[in-house]
Design a protein around this motif. Structure first.
Motif, short mmCIF file in Angstrom:
data_model
loop_
_atom_site.label_atom_id
_atom_site.label_comp_id
_atom_site.label_asym_id
_atom_site.label_seq_id
_atom_site.Cartn_x
_atom_site.Cartn_y
_atom_site.Cartn_z
N GLY A 72 0.80 -1.22 0.00
CA GLY A 72 0.00 0.00 0.00
C GLY A 72 0.82 1.27 0.00
O GLY A 72 0.31 2.35 0.28
N GLY A 80 -5.00 -2.08 -3.84
CA GLY A 80 -5.07 -3.18 -2.88
C GLY A 80 -3.73 -3.86 -2.78
O GLY A 80 -2.84 -3.66 -3.63
N VAL A 101 -3.95 -0.61 2.48
CA VAL A 101 -4.94 -0.61 1.41
C VAL A 101 -5.81 -1.85 1.59
O VAL A 101 -5.58 -2.65 2.51
CB VAL A 101 -4.27 -0.64 0.01
CG1 VAL A 101 -3.64 0.70 -0.33
CG2 VAL A 101 -3.23 -1.76 -0.06
N SER A 102 -6.80 -2.04 0.73
CA SER A 102 -7.61 -3.26 0.78
C SER A 102 -6.71 -4.49 0.69
O SER A 102 -5.71 -4.49 -0.03
CB SER A 102 -8.60 -3.29 -0.40
OG SER A 102 -9.47 -2.19 -0.37
N TYR A 105 -8.22 -6.41 -3.92
CA TYR A 105 -9.02 -5.47 -4.70
C TYR A 105 -9.13 -6.01 -6.12
O TYR A 105 -8.19 -5.95 -6.90
CB TYR A 105 -8.40 -4.08 -4.71
CG TYR A 105 -9.36 -2.98 -5.09
CD1 TYR A 105 -9.89 -2.12 -4.13
CD2 TYR A 105 -9.78 -2.81 -6.41
CE1 TYR A 105 -10.79 -1.11 -4.46
CE2 TYR A 105 -10.66 -1.81 -6.76
CZ TYR A 105 -11.16 -0.97 -5.78
OH TYR A 105 -12.06 0.03 -6.12
N THR A 125 -8.31 0.82 4.19
CA THR A 125 -8.38 1.54 2.92
C THR A 125 -9.15 2.84 3.08
O THR A 125 -10.08 2.93 3.88
CB THR A 125 -9.04 0.68 1.82
OG1 THR A 125 -9.08 1.43 0.60
CG2 THR A 125 -10.46 0.28 2.20
#
Length: 201
Positions: A72, A80, A101-102, A105, A125
């Protein structure tokens, strides 16, 4: 095996990635410095996973018994730790954790994506889908632990659009800050949600 990525760097898969560890010997993708690395991107040109008539993996891209952490560190659209642009690798027995982040993704999906037997936790996220974001196609999300993830918008644990089967998961302690779906947010499509433990979201 440990794969250390420098700050801001990413791994882009245009062909086939077969990262198959074992329960005793995992493959870890992590940072090489104090700063987070970027992501693993499965491009549209990457080789999708294939399955037999019983649903067992036979070939194509796979991440099994992998750890993906501290991703991320770059700002991109559809961000992601593991990104999939109309790509459908098999994610099995993985640990996806501590990413800014996710965790996963997946976007522009047209085929079947399977995420099974994995632990997706402590990801955060500024968008939707703290643990898992999936849009399009058919998703099978089963036998996972999805916990302690945070999204600024929808779906702290899972955000899904399309055809989704979400079963036999433990989904707990996830947060969606602005709108809704602390545990799961399915905005449209056909959803089968069964035999999950959903708590404290």
């Amino acid at each position: 095996v440990t794969v250390k990525l420098d700050s801001g760097k990413a791994l882009q898969v245009n062909g086939t990635l077969k990262a198959k560890g074992s329960s005793a010997s995992k493959i870890t993708f992590t940072k090489n410095s104090s700063s987070n690395w970027g992501y693993i991107l499965f491009n549209d040109s990457s080789t999708d996973a294939s399955y037999d008539s019983s649903g067992n993996y036979t070939s194509g891209s796979i991440m099994e018994y992998c750890v993906v952490e501290y991703a991320g560190g770059v700002s991109v659209s559809n961000n992601g730790a593991i990104r999939m642009d109309n790509a459908h690798p098999f994610i099995n027995y993985c640990t996806i954790q501590n990413n800014s982040v996710s965790g996963v993704y997946a976007y522009n999906l047209t085929g079947t994506l399977k995420i099974t037997n994995s632990t997706i936790s402590n990801n955060s996220t500024s968008s939707s889908g703290g643990g898992v974001y999936c849009s399009g196609g058919t998703k099978i999300i089963s036998n996972n632990t999805i916990s302690n993830n945070t999204a600024s918008y929808y779906g702290g644990g899972i955000y899904c659009v399309g055809t989704n089967t979400i079963s036999n998961n433990t989904i707990s302690n996830n947060t969606a800050s602005a709108y809704g779906g602390g545990g799961i947010h399915c905005s449209s499509g056909t959803n089968t949600i069964s035999n999950n433990t959903i708590s404290n979201n």
